[in-house]
Design a protein around this motif. Structure first.
Motif, PDB file in Angstrom:
ATOM      1  N   ALA A 108       0.836  -1.200   0.000  1.00  0.00           N
ATOM      2  CA  ALA A 108       0.000   0.000   0.000  1.00  0.00           C
ATOM      3  C   ALA A 108       0.871   1.251   0.000  1.00  0.00           C
ATOM      4  CB  ALA A 108      -0.919  -0.010   1.211  1.00  0.00           C
ATOM      5  N   GLU A 109       1.978   1.213   0.736  1.00  0.00           N
ATOM      6  CA  GLU A 109       2.890   2.363   0.776  1.00  0.00           C
ATOM      7  C   GLU A 109       3.506   2.626  -0.596  1.00  0.00           C
ATOM      8  OE1 GLU A 109       6.984   3.839   3.013  1.00  0.00           O
ATOM      9  OE2 GLU A 109       6.107   1.913   3.531  1.00  0.00           O
ATOM     10  N   GLN A 110       3.915   1.561  -1.282  1.00  0.00           N
ATOM     11  CA  GLN A 110       4.500   1.712  -2.620  1.00  0.00           C
ATOM     12  C   GLN A 110       3.482   2.255  -3.604  1.00  0.00           C
ATOM     13  OE1 GLN A 110       5.820  -2.349  -2.937  1.00  0.00           O
ATOM     14  NE2 GLN A 110       7.973  -1.743  -2.759  1.00  0.00           N
ATOM     15  N   LEU A 111       2.235   1.781  -3.510  1.00  0.00           N
ATOM     16  CA  LEU A 111       1.189   2.296  -4.388  1.00  0.00           C
ATOM     17  C   LEU A 111       0.936   3.781  -4.121  1.00  0.00           C
ATOM     18  CD1 LEU A 111      -1.314  -0.694  -4.367  1.00  0.00           C
ATOM     19  CD2 LEU A 111       0.011   0.130  -6.322  1.00  0.00           C
ATOM     20  N   GLY A 112       0.982   4.167  -2.850  1.00  0.00           N
ATOM     21  CA  GLY A 112       0.832   5.583  -2.498  1.00  0.00           C
ATOM     22  C   GLY A 112       1.951   6.427  -3.073  1.00  0.00           C
ATOM     23  N   GLN A 113       3.191   5.919  -3.006  1.00  0.00           N
ATOM     24  CA  GLN A 113       4.326   6.643  -3.571  1.00  0.00           C
ATOM     25  C   GLN A 113       4.186   6.759  -5.078  1.00  0.00           C
ATOM     26  OE1 GLN A 113       7.631   4.313  -2.192  1.00  0.00           O
ATOM     27  NE2 GLN A 113       7.957   5.609  -0.407  1.00  0.00           N
ATOM     28  N   LEU A 114       3.729   5.701  -5.717  1.00  0.00           N
ATOM     29  CA  LEU A 114       3.542   5.726  -7.171  1.00  0.00           C
ATOM     30  C   LEU A 114       2.468   6.738  -7.554  1.00  0.00           C
ATOM     31  CD1 LEU A 114       4.409   4.424  -9.840  1.00  0.00           C
ATOM     32  CD2 LEU A 114       2.603   2.748  -9.505  1.00  0.00           C
ATOM     33  N   TYR A 115       1.399   6.800  -6.768  1.00  0.00           N
ATOM     34  CA  TYR A 115       0.324   7.756  -7.009  1.00  0.00           C
ATOM     35  C   TYR A 115       0.840   9.188  -6.877  1.00  0.00           C
ATOM     36  CZ  TYR A 115      -4.254   9.985  -6.615  1.00  0.00           C
ATOM     37  OH  TYR A 115      -5.347  10.779  -6.826  1.00  0.00           O
ATOM     38  N   GLU A 116       1.628   9.462  -5.832  1.00  0.00           N
ATOM     39  CA  GLU A 116       2.210  10.794  -5.647  1.00  0.00           C
ATOM     40  C   GLU A 116       3.168  11.124  -6.794  1.00  0.00           C
ATOM     41  OE1 GLU A 116       4.035  10.922  -1.808  1.00  0.00           O
ATOM     42  OE2 GLU A 116       2.144  10.540  -0.777  1.00  0.00           O
ATOM     43  N   PHE A 117       3.935  10.136  -7.218  1.00  0.00           N
ATOM     44  CA  PHE A 117       4.870  10.336  -8.326  1.00  0.00           C
ATOM     45  C   PHE A 117       4.120  10.668  -9.605  1.00  0.00           C
ATOM     46  CE2 PHE A 117       7.628   8.536 -11.705  1.00  0.00           C
ATOM     47  CZ  PHE A 117       8.714   9.379 -11.528  1.00  0.00           C
ATOM     48  N   MET A 118       3.006   9.984  -9.830  1.00  0.00           N
ATOM     49  CA  MET A 118       2.199  10.240 -11.029  1.00  0.00           C
ATOM     50  C   MET A 118       1.719  11.691 -11.040  1.00  0.00           C
ATOM     51  SD  MET A 118      -1.422   8.535 -12.179  1.00  0.00           S
ATOM     52  CE  MET A 118      -2.323   9.368 -10.879  1.00  0.00           C
ATOM     53  N   HIS A 119       1.235  12.175  -9.889  1.00  0.00           N
ATOM     54  CA  HIS A 119       0.755  13.555  -9.825  1.00  0.00           C
ATOM     55  C   HIS A 119       1.889  14.565  -9.953  1.00  0.00           C
ATOM     56  CE1 HIS A 119      -3.511  13.103  -9.316  1.00  0.00           C
ATOM     57  NE2 HIS A 119      -3.279  12.058  -8.531  1.00  0.00           N
ATOM     58  N   ALA A 120       3.050  14.254  -9.416  1.00  0.00           N
ATOM     59  CA  ALA A 120       4.202  15.158  -9.546  1.00  0.00           C
ATOM     60  C   ALA A 120       4.627  15.283 -11.000  1.00  0.00           C
ATOM     61  CB  ALA A 120       5.364  14.655  -8.694  1.00  0.00           C
ATOM     62  N   THR A 121       4.622  14.160 -11.720  1.00  0.00           N
ATOM     63  CA  THR A 121       5.024  14.218 -13.126  1.00  0.00           C
ATOM     64  C   THR A 121       3.961  14.892 -13.985  1.00  0.00           C
ATOM     65  OG1 THR A 121       4.194  11.966 -13.477  1.00  0.00           O
ATOM     66  CG2 THR A 121       6.545  12.214 -13.035  1.00  0.00           C
ATOM     67  N   LYS A 122       2.685  14.753 -13.627  1.00  0.00           N
ATOM     68  CA  LYS A 122       1.630  15.442 -14.385  1.00  0.00           C
ATOM     69  C   LYS A 122       1.754  16.951 -14.235  1.00  0.00           C
ATOM     70  CE  LYS A 122      -1.989  12.004 -14.797  1.00  0.00           C
ATOM     71  NZ  LYS A 122      -3.357  11.633 -14.451  1.00  0.00           N
ATOM     72  N   GLU A 123       2.140  17.414 -13.053  1.00  0.00           N
ATOM     73  CA  GLU A 123       2.333  18.849 -12.836  1.00  0.00           C
ATOM     74  C   GLU A 123       3.467  19.376 -13.710  1.00  0.00           C
ATOM     75  OE1 GLU A 123       0.610  21.132 -10.987  1.00  0.00           O
ATOM     76  OE2 GLU A 123      -0.834  19.494 -10.799  1.00  0.00           O
ATOM     77  N   ILE A 124       4.514  18.601 -13.840  1.00  0.00           N
ATOM     78  CA  ILE A 124       5.668  19.026 -14.642  1.00  0.00           C
ATOM     79  C   ILE A 124       5.330  19.022 -16.123  1.00  0.00           C
ATOM     80  CG2 ILE A 124       8.000  18.361 -15.363  1.00  0.00           C
ATOM     81  CD1 ILE A 124       8.449  17.370 -12.506  1.00  0.00           C
ATOM     82  N   TRP A 125       4.571  18.016 -16.551  1.00  0.00           N
ATOM     83  CA  TRP A 125       4.316  17.834 -17.979  1.00  0.00           C
ATOM     84  C   TRP A 125       2.922  18.252 -18.397  1.00  0.00           C
ATOM     85  CZ3 TRP A 125       8.257  17.416 -20.953  1.00  0.00           C
ATOM     86  CH2 TRP A 125       9.450  16.920 -20.425  1.00  0.00           C
TER      87      TRP A 125
END
Length: 134
Positions: A108-125
């Motif tokens: 669950a922690e890894q999925l949460g990190q992946l979700y946060e990473f997805m949103h961080a990259t969407k902000e950049i791109w």
């Protein structure tokens, strides 16, 4: 001694060379770390900064790990990431989606990190059209 060498030679020549397995050869941690940072130089600046920060943080976090199984898993995953990095980041076909079985194995922690990473990259791109519409 001679029979051992003969058996060794037979085992090497009897099997065909699998380039995929040869590519999986692990690098020691410091050379792998350096190769990752060098590979990020080919990425756009935003992706490079994000990737460099992540690599540095992960290697720092795992610096004190002594369990050989964890070390091998850590190095193997980073080597696979290095092999997956596109040679030409401008070619969108060079990026691939995560295998669904990878999601199933994540905590669950890894999925949460992946979700946060997805949103961080969407902000950049964000596409230029989205920025002009707001």
């Amino acid at each position: 001694m001679y029979s051992t060498l003969v058996r060794l030679a037979e085992s090497v020549t009897a099997k065909s060379l699998d380039l995929r397995q040869a590519s999986v050869a692990l690098h020691p941690p410091i050379p792998l770390y350096r190769r990752l940072l060098r590979a990020h130089r080919r990425l756009p600046i935003e992706m490079r900064l994000l990737g460099d920060d992540y690599v540095k943080a992960e290697f720092r976090r795992h610096k004190e790990i002594t369990n050989p199984v964890h070390v091998m898993g850590f190095l193997t995953q980073w080597k696979m990431y290095l092999d997956e990095l596109p040679r030409d980041p401008s070619d969108s076909r060079s990026f691939k989606k995560l295998d669904p079985t990878v999601y199933e194995k994540m905590s669950a922690e890894q999925l949460g990190q992946l979700y946060e990473f997805m949103h961080a990259t969407k902000e950049i791109w964000k596409p230029v059209n989205d920025e002009q519409a707001h």
